[in-house]
Scaffold this motif. Sequence first.
Motif, PDB file in Angstrom:
ATOM      1  N   ALA A 152       0.828  -1.217   0.081  1.00 58.97           N
ATOM      2  CA  ALA A 152       0.066   0.096  -0.042  1.00 58.97           C
ATOM      3  C   ALA A 152       0.898   1.217  -0.013  1.00 58.97           C
ATOM      4  N   LEU A 153       2.157   1.026   0.839  1.00 59.41           N
ATOM      5  CA  LEU A 153       2.915   2.372   0.818  1.00 59.41           C
ATOM      6  C   LEU A 153       3.358   2.787  -0.506  1.00 59.41           C
ATOM      7  N   ALA A 154       3.933   1.663  -1.161  1.00 57.36           N
ATOM      8  CA  ALA A 154       4.400   1.701  -2.569  1.00 57.36           C
ATOM      9  C   ALA A 154       3.540   2.225  -3.465  1.00 57.36           C
ATOM     10  N   ALA A 155       2.313   1.618  -3.472  1.00 52.20           N
ATOM     11  CA  ALA A 155       1.235   2.121  -4.506  1.00 52.20           C
ATOM     12  C   ALA A 155       1.008   3.411  -4.158  1.00 52.20           C
ATOM     13  N   ALA A 156       0.734   4.046  -2.935  1.00 54.34           N
ATOM     14  CA  ALA A 156       0.582   5.218  -2.788  1.00 54.34           C
ATOM     15  C   ALA A 156       1.334   6.133  -3.345  1.00 54.34           C
ATOM     16  N   SER A 157       2.625   5.872  -3.111  1.00 55.65           N
ATOM     17  CA  SER A 157       3.843   6.637  -3.652  1.00 55.65           C
ATOM     18  C   SER A 157       3.733   6.794  -5.122  1.00 55.65           C
ATOM     19  N   GLU A 158       3.384   5.851  -5.808  1.00 57.34           N
ATOM     20  CA  GLU A 158       3.167   5.644  -7.253  1.00 57.34           C
ATOM     21  C   GLU A 158       2.388   6.467  -7.756  1.00 57.34           C
ATOM     22  N   MET A 159       0.916   6.417  -7.184  1.00 58.67           N
ATOM     23  CA  MET A 159      -0.207   7.157  -7.153  1.00 58.67           C
ATOM     24  C   MET A 159       0.097   8.793  -7.295  1.00 58.67           C
ATOM     25  N   VAL A 160       0.850   9.123  -6.131  1.00 66.43           N
ATOM     26  CA  VAL A 160       1.046  10.429  -5.874  1.00 66.43           C
ATOM     27  C   VAL A 160       2.078  11.132  -6.745  1.00 66.43           C
ATOM     28  N   ALA A 161       2.837  10.210  -7.302  1.00 64.99           N
ATOM     29  CA  ALA A 161       3.752  10.634  -8.354  1.00 64.99           C
ATOM     30  C   ALA A 161       3.057  10.833  -9.837  1.00 64.99           C
ATOM     31  N   GLY A 162       2.200   9.841 -10.171  1.00 67.33           N
ATOM     32  CA  GLY A 162       1.429  10.033 -11.386  1.00 67.33           C
ATOM     33  C   GLY A 162       0.613  11.460 -11.212  1.00 67.33           C
TER      34      GLY A 162
ATOM     35  N   ALA B 230      -2.784  14.865  -1.456  1.00 66.46           N
ATOM     36  CA  ALA B 230      -2.716  14.879   0.036  1.00 66.46           C
ATOM     37  C   ALA B 230      -3.443  13.862   0.642  1.00 66.46           C
ATOM     38  N   ALA B 231      -4.447  13.347   0.276  1.00 68.04           N
ATOM     39  CA  ALA B 231      -5.043  12.147   0.931  1.00 68.04           C
ATOM     40  C   ALA B 231      -4.046  10.887   0.763  1.00 68.04           C
TER      41      ALA B 231
END
Length: 225
Positions: free
Chosen positions: A136-146, A196-197
Amino acid sequence: MSESGRPPASDPTHPKAGGRGARFSATMDQAAAALNSSVTFDRRLLHDDVRGSQAHARMLAAVGLISNEDAEAIRTGLDRVAQEFSEGGRAMDPALEDVHMNVESRLIELIGDPGRRLHTARSRNDQVATDMRLYALAAASEMVAGIDRARVVLCRRAREHAATLLPGYTHLQRAQVITLGHHLLAYAEMLAAIGAAFSTPLHARPSVRWARARWPPRRCPSSAR
């Protein structure tokens, strides 16, 4: 193999036993096996499972539950397992049900007893919860980068269309004239709130997480008609 001809209960690598069937001599019914198998979708946890297990091995060595030699064998063995599965050199076995059992059984094949000691002081629930958190942490980081990349594009287009007129709408009716630039910036702002979320750390205090969830909608006045 025991005198009864059944595989020992502690052997997760028996070819027909599967992850939960090592106590039985017969294979699991195909329909039940298909229902229990999750490798088609939880294989995405491979690298998180390996990272979590390597960290667990370091902890076991640090507190003296396993030797440093065992910890190093586990680390290098897990690196090889991850490489084999991720590069297609080895396919995951649906009979072993999930990515965790596939990794564990292959590790034991490669390094023997040190691989069996990896499960010391850790339940399967602990392992799965850790894997999911890392994923989840890695996926959230990728999502924020996108999201950040999309916002950059929107801002560039907004600058290009700072003077491009566009009819505003309110309740599906044409209203005040706006610019395409302002319209695009509105979406950039929406994405900023979403980013931000996703950026709220999973370890943040519950009050912080709930505060974000309870943020009221941004003011959305209708355009003048």
